[in-house]
Scaffold this motif. Structure first.
Motif, short mmCIF file in Angstrom:
data_model
loop_
_atom_site.label_atom_id
_atom_site.label_comp_id
_atom_site.label_asym_id
_atom_site.label_seq_id
_atom_site.Cartn_x
_atom_site.Cartn_y
_atom_site.Cartn_z
N ALA A 25 0.83 -1.22 0.00
CA ALA A 25 0.00 0.00 0.00
C ALA A 25 0.85 1.26 0.00
CB ALA A 25 -0.94 -0.01 1.20
N ASP A 26 1.94 1.27 0.80
CA ASP A 26 2.79 2.46 0.86
C ASP A 26 3.49 2.72 -0.46
OD1 ASP A 26 4.30 0.16 1.11
OD2 ASP A 26 5.73 1.01 2.56
N ALA A 27 3.97 1.67 -1.11
CA ALA A 27 4.68 1.81 -2.39
C ALA A 27 3.72 2.23 -3.51
CB ALA A 27 5.38 0.51 -2.75
N LEU A 28 2.49 1.73 -3.48
CA LEU A 28 1.50 2.15 -4.48
C LEU A 28 1.17 3.63 -4.31
CD1 LEU A 28 -0.91 -0.93 -4.39
CD2 LEU A 28 0.68 -0.34 -6.21
N GLU A 29 1.03 4.06 -3.06
CA GLU A 29 0.72 5.47 -2.80
C GLU A 29 1.89 6.37 -3.21
OE1 GLU A 29 -0.65 8.36 0.93
OE2 GLU A 29 -0.46 6.19 1.21
N ALA A 30 3.12 5.90 -2.99
CA ALA A 30 4.29 6.69 -3.34
C ALA A 30 4.59 6.66 -4.83
CB ALA A 30 5.50 6.18 -2.57
N GLY A 31 3.98 5.72 -5.55
CA GLY A 31 4.19 5.64 -6.99
C GLY A 31 5.42 4.84 -7.41
N THR A 32 6.09 4.19 -6.46
CA THR A 32 7.25 3.38 -6.83
C THR A 32 6.83 2.02 -7.39
OG1 THR A 32 7.41 2.55 -4.55
CG2 THR A 32 8.74 4.49 -5.13
N LEU A 33 5.59 1.61 -7.12
CA LEU A 33 4.99 0.42 -7.70
C LEU A 33 3.62 0.78 -8.25
CD1 LEU A 33 5.71 -2.34 -4.99
CD2 LEU A 33 7.03 -1.88 -7.07
N VAL A 34 3.17 0.00 -9.24
CA VAL A 34 1.82 0.17 -9.77
C VAL A 34 1.11 -1.18 -9.73
CG1 VAL A 34 2.43 2.11 -11.26
CG2 VAL A 34 2.58 -0.23 -12.16
N SER A 35 -0.21 -1.12 -9.63
CA SER A 35 -1.03 -2.33 -9.61
C SER A 35 -1.36 -2.75 -11.04
CB SER A 35 -2.31 -2.06 -8.83
OG SER A 35 -3.20 -3.15 -8.92
N LEU A 36 -1.20 -4.03 -11.33
CA LEU A 36 -1.52 -4.55 -12.65
C LEU A 36 -2.94 -5.13 -12.65
CD1 LEU A 36 1.79 -6.39 -13.65
CD2 LEU A 36 1.13 -4.01 -14.06
N PRO A 37 -3.72 -4.84 -13.69
CA PRO A 37 -5.14 -5.27 -13.74
C PRO A 37 -5.30 -6.74 -14.15
CG PRO A 37 -4.59 -4.02 -15.71
CD PRO A 37 -3.37 -3.98 -14.84
N TRP A 38 -4.89 -7.63 -13.24
CA TRP A 38 -5.07 -9.07 -13.45
C TRP A 38 -6.14 -9.56 -12.49
CZ3 TRP A 38 -2.83 -13.46 -10.43
CH2 TRP A 38 -3.04 -14.69 -11.07
N ALA A 39 -7.12 -10.28 -13.01
CA ALA A 39 -8.20 -10.82 -12.18
C ALA A 39 -7.67 -12.04 -11.43
CB ALA A 39 -9.40 -11.19 -13.04
N ILE A 40 -7.42 -11.87 -10.15
CA ILE A 40 -6.83 -12.96 -9.35
C ILE A 40 -7.88 -14.06 -9.16
CG2 ILE A 40 -5.79 -13.54 -7.14
CD1 ILE A 40 -4.86 -10.61 -6.96
N PRO A 41 -7.58 -15.28 -9.61
CA PRO A 41 -8.60 -16.35 -9.62
C PRO A 41 -8.69 -17.17 -8.33
CG PRO A 41 -6.66 -17.10 -10.78
CD PRO A 41 -6.35 -15.69 -10.31
N PHE A 42 -8.10 -16.70 -7.25
CA PHE A 42 -8.15 -17.45 -6.00
C PHE A 42 -8.18 -16.47 -4.83
CE2 PHE A 42 -3.81 -17.37 -7.69
CZ PHE A 42 -3.17 -16.60 -6.73
N THR A 43 -8.56 -16.98 -3.68
CA THR A 43 -8.64 -16.18 -2.46
C THR A 43 -7.90 -16.91 -1.34
OG1 THR A 43 -10.81 -15.33 -3.10
CG2 THR A 43 -10.21 -15.09 -0.79
N VAL A 44 -7.17 -16.15 -0.54
CA VAL A 44 -6.53 -16.73 0.64
C VAL A 44 -7.11 -16.07 1.89
CG1 VAL A 44 -4.39 -17.40 -0.50
CG2 VAL A 44 -4.58 -15.14 0.52
N TYR A 45 -7.16 -16.83 2.96
CA TYR A 45 -7.76 -16.36 4.21
C TYR A 45 -6.72 -16.37 5.33
CZ TYR A 45 -12.01 -17.37 1.62
OH TYR A 45 -12.98 -17.40 0.65
N THR A 46 -6.63 -15.26 6.04
CA THR A 46 -5.76 -15.21 7.20
C THR A 46 -6.50 -15.79 8.39
OG1 THR A 46 -4.56 -13.31 6.36
CG2 THR A 46 -4.45 -13.69 8.72
N GLN A 47 -5.84 -16.68 9.11
CA GLN A 47 -6.47 -17.43 10.19
C GLN A 47 -5.56 -17.47 11.41
OE1 GLN A 47 -7.38 -21.35 8.20
NE2 GLN A 47 -6.78 -20.14 6.42
N ILE A 48 -6.16 -17.53 12.58
CA ILE A 48 -5.40 -17.83 13.79
C ILE A 48 -5.68 -19.29 14.12
CG2 ILE A 48 -7.21 -16.98 15.36
CD1 ILE A 48 -4.88 -16.15 17.25
#
Length: 298
Positions: A246-269
């Motif tokens: 998020a910080d790099a996208l806001e600073a413009g050092t990285l850009v997001s590529l428009p790829w439709a991610i075909p899977f989901t991951v879940y963070t769990q405890i």
């Protein structure tokens, strides 16, 4: 049979190593061996089989191990009750990956530092498969997972939320100006990734390899920060948790590529299925659910 003997047995039984158990308990090897021998003599059974350079629990040892854990838990709670303290104390060993430790947990750790200063949170860097194994072996009290699956043999989990992922590249990358990026496009570029064993890396790799009949090379980096630096330098693209970029996208050092991610991951405890939760574990789970589920809901 006393508590010290049970604590020694539990440590050796979970680590399956006299040497490692002695180091963690800060005992001389002779003292640890004497505890085990005295316990075996009082019970009139052998608890370990010595097989050359390794050991295994006997059938009697396997039966005793969960009872030893319960008795140690009760002893800790009894000690707290006798002292009149309702505050969590001691240490919790928690397995976690870099993306959660560095980008999701700071506020939670700050809360425990100020609200429960007597409780020590010991974080162990660990990938998901390693965390599940360590939980089942009793090496970790709790752990964080980031996987597509939410059911794990021998492990109980609570889902904190789905983890958003973002495919990133340098602004100068050939795909940076594309209106849409396809999986076929990605098969033709260099991919930077975390080490093997990272769940979203493996899902990404499977997607890129699907139908190609060949394994595409991934350029592995040791940390997320090193991956981000490599991507911003134009070495390739990478799929990372959105919170980490998020910080790099806001600073413009990285850009997001428009790829439709075909899977989901879940963070769990997660914790070992069937384990009696101590007061300290319950407090950590409750506060983790409170802090992180709100964060994932935003």
């Amino acid at each position: 049979m006393d508590i010290r003997q049970l604590a020694t047995f539990h440590k050796v039984g979970t680590l399956l190593s006299f040497t490692r158990a002695a180091a963690e308990l800060k005992y001389a090897q002779s003292s640890l061996t004497a505890h085990i021998k005295s316990l075996e003599e009082s019970l009139e059974v052998s608890l370990f089989d010595r097989l050359g350079g390794r050991i295994e629990l006997t059938e009697a040892g396997r039966r005793l191990l969960p009872y030893a854990e319960q008795m140690l838990t009760l002893a800790g709670e009894a000690r707290g009750a006798a002292l009149g303290s309702e505050e969590p104390t001691g240490a919790l060993t928690v397995g976690s990956m870099e993306s959660i430790t560095s980008y999701r947990m700071p506020m939670l750790l700050e809360f425990f530092h100020h609200r429960h200063p007597a409780l020590q949170i010991v974080l162990r860097p660990s990938l998901c498969a390693e965390t599940c194994h360590a939980l089942r072996q009793g090496l970790f009290d709790l752990g964080f997972l980031m996987e597509a699956e939410t059911r794990h043999p021998g492990v109980q989990t609570e889902v904190l939320g789905s983890e958003p992922l973002t495919l990133v590249a340098a602004p100068s990358h050939a795909l940076a100006q594309a209106e849409k990026v396809t999986t076929e496009d990605l098969r033709g570029v260099q991919v930077l990734s975390a080490e093997a064993g990272c769940a979203y890396r493996e899902l990404f790799e499977t997607e890129l390899n699907d139908g190609t009949g060949e394994s595409l090379p991934f350029l592995e980096f040791g940390t997320i920060e090193s991956i981000k630096r490599g991507v911003s330098a134009g070495l390739g693209v990478s799929l990372l948790p959105t919170a980490t970029v998020a910080d790099a996208l806001e600073a413009g050092t990285l850009v997001s590529l428009p790829w439709a991610i075909p899977f989901t991951v879940y963070t769990q405890i997660a914790w070992r299925r069937g384990k009696t939760l101590t007061r300290e574990m319950r407090v950590f789970i409750d506060q983790t659910m409170r802090f992180l589920t709100e964060e994932y809901a935003q």
